[in-house]
Design an enzyme around this catalytic site. Structure first.
Site, PDB file in Angstrom:
ATOM      1  N   GLN A 197       1.329  -7.068  41.104  1.00  0.00           N
ATOM      2  CA  GLN A 197       0.601  -8.057  40.327  1.00  0.00           C
ATOM      3  C   GLN A 197      -0.875  -7.666  40.291  1.00  0.00           C
ATOM      4  O   GLN A 197      -1.308  -6.763  41.015  1.00  0.00           O
ATOM      5  CB  GLN A 197       0.746  -9.444  40.965  1.00  0.00           C
ATOM      6  CG  GLN A 197       0.256  -9.495  42.394  1.00  0.00           C
ATOM      7  CD  GLN A 197       0.771 -10.693  43.162  1.00  0.00           C
ATOM      8  OE1 GLN A 197       1.246 -11.665  42.601  1.00  0.00           O
ATOM      9  NE2 GLN A 197       0.689 -10.639  44.485  1.00  0.00           N
TER      10      GLN A 197
ATOM     11  N   ASP B 222       5.752 -20.845  50.898  1.00  0.00           N
ATOM     12  CA  ASP B 222       4.442 -20.819  50.239  1.00  0.00           C
ATOM     13  C   ASP B 222       4.538 -19.877  49.046  1.00  0.00           C
ATOM     14  O   ASP B 222       4.024 -18.759  49.062  1.00  0.00           O
ATOM     15  CB  ASP B 222       3.378 -20.352  51.239  1.00  0.00           C
ATOM     16  CG  ASP B 222       1.978 -20.417  50.663  1.00  0.00           C
ATOM     17  OD1 ASP B 222       1.783 -21.121  49.658  1.00  0.00           O
ATOM     18  OD2 ASP B 222       1.077 -19.749  51.210  1.00  0.00           O
TER      19      ASP B 222
END
Length: 544
Positions: A275, A402
């Site tokens: 990413q 998370d």
């Protein structure tokens, strides 16, 4: 792949005016045309993927953006093919002109989209959907030009040596599809990681115009008038000059666009292979913002509230062994380590680049308290779902999910029944699972869908949320479709195996920072009345 000469069927109307006068043998000429088909097909698919990637990155909802780009482009290709029928009698000049325009439009599309989003997306009013309109316009224009290529190339290949239509189409489409395969693989594995989106698109445009110009001016130059040859040559050189100038300025442009999108404090902008990671602020007293693929993952003013709400209720019971799925920034690990009695924390994150920044970057290490350097913390870089499939349990008292927002298409597998079933397998009998399930106020259906999925996987759930101002997240591109500002709450679910929902309480081993209040179980607006002992509650941070 290239079939031998075959005569046209009797009575077929002529579509050519005689064999082309080539500087090479006909067999070599056909091979060169098919090479050009291959190159142009690869470039066309790169343009297509570039639009999809930029739309998903800047606008969000990758499924919708990919559907819009692909459907509009395929439709436009059909219209372009019909329109190109009028150019068949001037196929060489028409193909050269199409390739010059396509190279300019496709090569500059990424930079134009980024500029419009960076500097005009916040205007609102009539221009609120400006980036989306420009995306459709580029998809339409590129599709029209790509669609015009095939009839013109078909005419050119027949001008070299007459062949039956079926054989010529087979040769042409074989080269086209193989080129599309190469372009589709080159975009994610070569252009994107080594050149980036902007420079990769510009380089693709340069290759496109060189291939088209070389074919027309080299192989079919005798079919062109002197004026046409000079016009195509000058047009090609101008396009190359524009693309080259844009490539030279791409780095400066990207830095300026990032500042416009993320604010003036951008310190780090790297593509990790998984990413793009952007860090803004975090030093000299400025709040830290962490963006992953254009989405605000950590807002410096709000991240304490988010991570306290995610971690603290889950650690109210036994918590000697904790598993954090995601959390490569180290912030959830920081919250976990604040609790006494924690003996081991395993962090599983897909991106080793983000983990490296969490260990080295001064702003991020200051925010996470150097949690990843603690001897109790063990980091594994792996896909969370794949890691759970190989894990054996029960091994953990607490699992903290998370993970990216469930509204992001790429993360939906991390909110699936299989994922929660595997998480249950590694939990102790009295263990607890904490899940971030997206904003309740703006996406209640998604939030309660995650709750229902947890129940289907054998968990009992206690829903809650943390509310407050939206802080600096308004500067980032991660805002819901059609909304000018991001949501101002986070929704969470505390789950435990079995039929009994876990109580929402705070651990006694650290000062309380959250207090319970009510949340309607049907997902409607939260009540401000403080209540206790209900399975559906809201955690509200008292400092805000």
């Amino acid at each position: 792949m290239i079939e031998p000469h075959a005569p046209a069927p009797p009575g077929a109307p002529p579509s050519w005016t005689g064999p082309a006068r080539l500087p090479v043998r006909p067999g070599t000429g056909r091979f060169l045309v098919l090479v050009c088909v291959f190159v142009c097909a690869a470039c066309g698919l790169v343009y297509e993927l570039e639009l999809v990637a930029f739309a998903s990155y800047l606008i969000g909802d990758s499924v919708t953006q990919a559907s819009v780009v692909l459907s509009v482009m395929v439709f436009a290709m059909g219209i372009g093919s019909l329109g190109a029928k009028r150019l068949r009698w001037h196929a060489a000049a028409g193909f050269g002109a199409v390739e010059s325009v396509l190279a300019l439009v496709g090569g500059c599309s990424a930079m134009a989209l980024y500029a419009v989003f960076a500097w005009t997306a916040g205007w609102g009013g009539m221009w609120a959907d400006g980036p989306r309109c420009l995306l459709v316009a580029f998809s339409l224009a590129i599709g029209l030009l790509i669609g015009a290529e095939v009839p013109l190339l078909m005419e050119l290949i027949q001008r070299i040596r007459r062949q039956d239509a079926g054989g010529a189409v087979a040769d042409l489409f074989a080269a086209d599809y193989v080129g599309a395969l190469v372009g589709g693989l080159a975009f994610p594995f070569l252009l994107l990681p080594f050149l980036g989106q902007l420079t990769g698109a510009l380089l693709t445009g340069a290759v496109n115009v060189v291939a088209g110009g070389a074919l027309v001016l080299g192989l079919f130059r005798r079919d062109l008038s002197r004026r046409a040859r000079w016009t195509l040559l000058v047009a090609g050189l101008v396009v190359l000059g524009v693309l080259g100038s844009a490539a030279a300025l791409a780095d400066d442009f990207e830095r300026a666009a990032r500042r416009a999108v993320y604010g003036g404090d951008v310190r780090v902008a790297v593509r990790t292979g998984v990413q793009e990671v952007v860090l803004s602020g975090g030093t000299h007293g400025r709040p830290l913002d962490l963006f992953l693929d254009g989405r605000l993952r950590v807002g410096g003013r709000d991240q304490h509230r988010y991570h306290e709400a995610l971690v603290d209720p889950a650690l109210a019971g036994p918590h000697a062994r904790v598993l954090i799925l995601g959390g490569g920034d180290g912030l959830a690990a920081r919250e976990v380590l604040r609790h006494r009695g924690v003996r081991r924390v395993d962090v599983v994150d897909l991106d080793p680049g983000l983990v490296g920044l969490a260990r080295r970057d001064p702003g991020l290490t200051a925010a996470n308290g150097r949690a990843l350097a603690d001897r109790r913390v063990h980091v594994a870089t792996a896909d969370a779902l794949a890691w759970l499939r190989t894990a054996r349990g029960p091994a953990y008292d607490v699992v903290i999910a998370d993970l990216p927002d469930p509204g992001i298409t790429a993360s939906t597998k991390l909110y699936s029944q299989e994922f929660y079933g595997l998480a249950r397998r590694v939990l102790a009998a009295d263990g607890r699972l904490a899940v971030h399930a997206g904003p309740v106020g703006t996406r209640p259906r998604a939030y309660w869908t995650v709750a229902a999925t947890l129940r289907t996987a054998g968990f009992a759930v206690s829903p809650y949320r943390v509310t407050g101002r939206d802080s600096g997240s308004a500067t980032g591109p991660d805002r819901p479709t059609g909304a000018a500002r991001p949501p101002c709450d986070w929704g969470f679910l505390l789950a435990a195996p079995g039929p009994t929902p876990p109580p929402l309480r705070l651990g006694a081993d650290r000062p309380p920072t959250l207090t319970p209040a009510g949340l309607a179980a049907d997902g409607q607006a939260a009540r401000r009345t403080r209540i206790t002992g209900l399975p559906a509650s809201t955690l509200v941070h008292p400092r805000y």
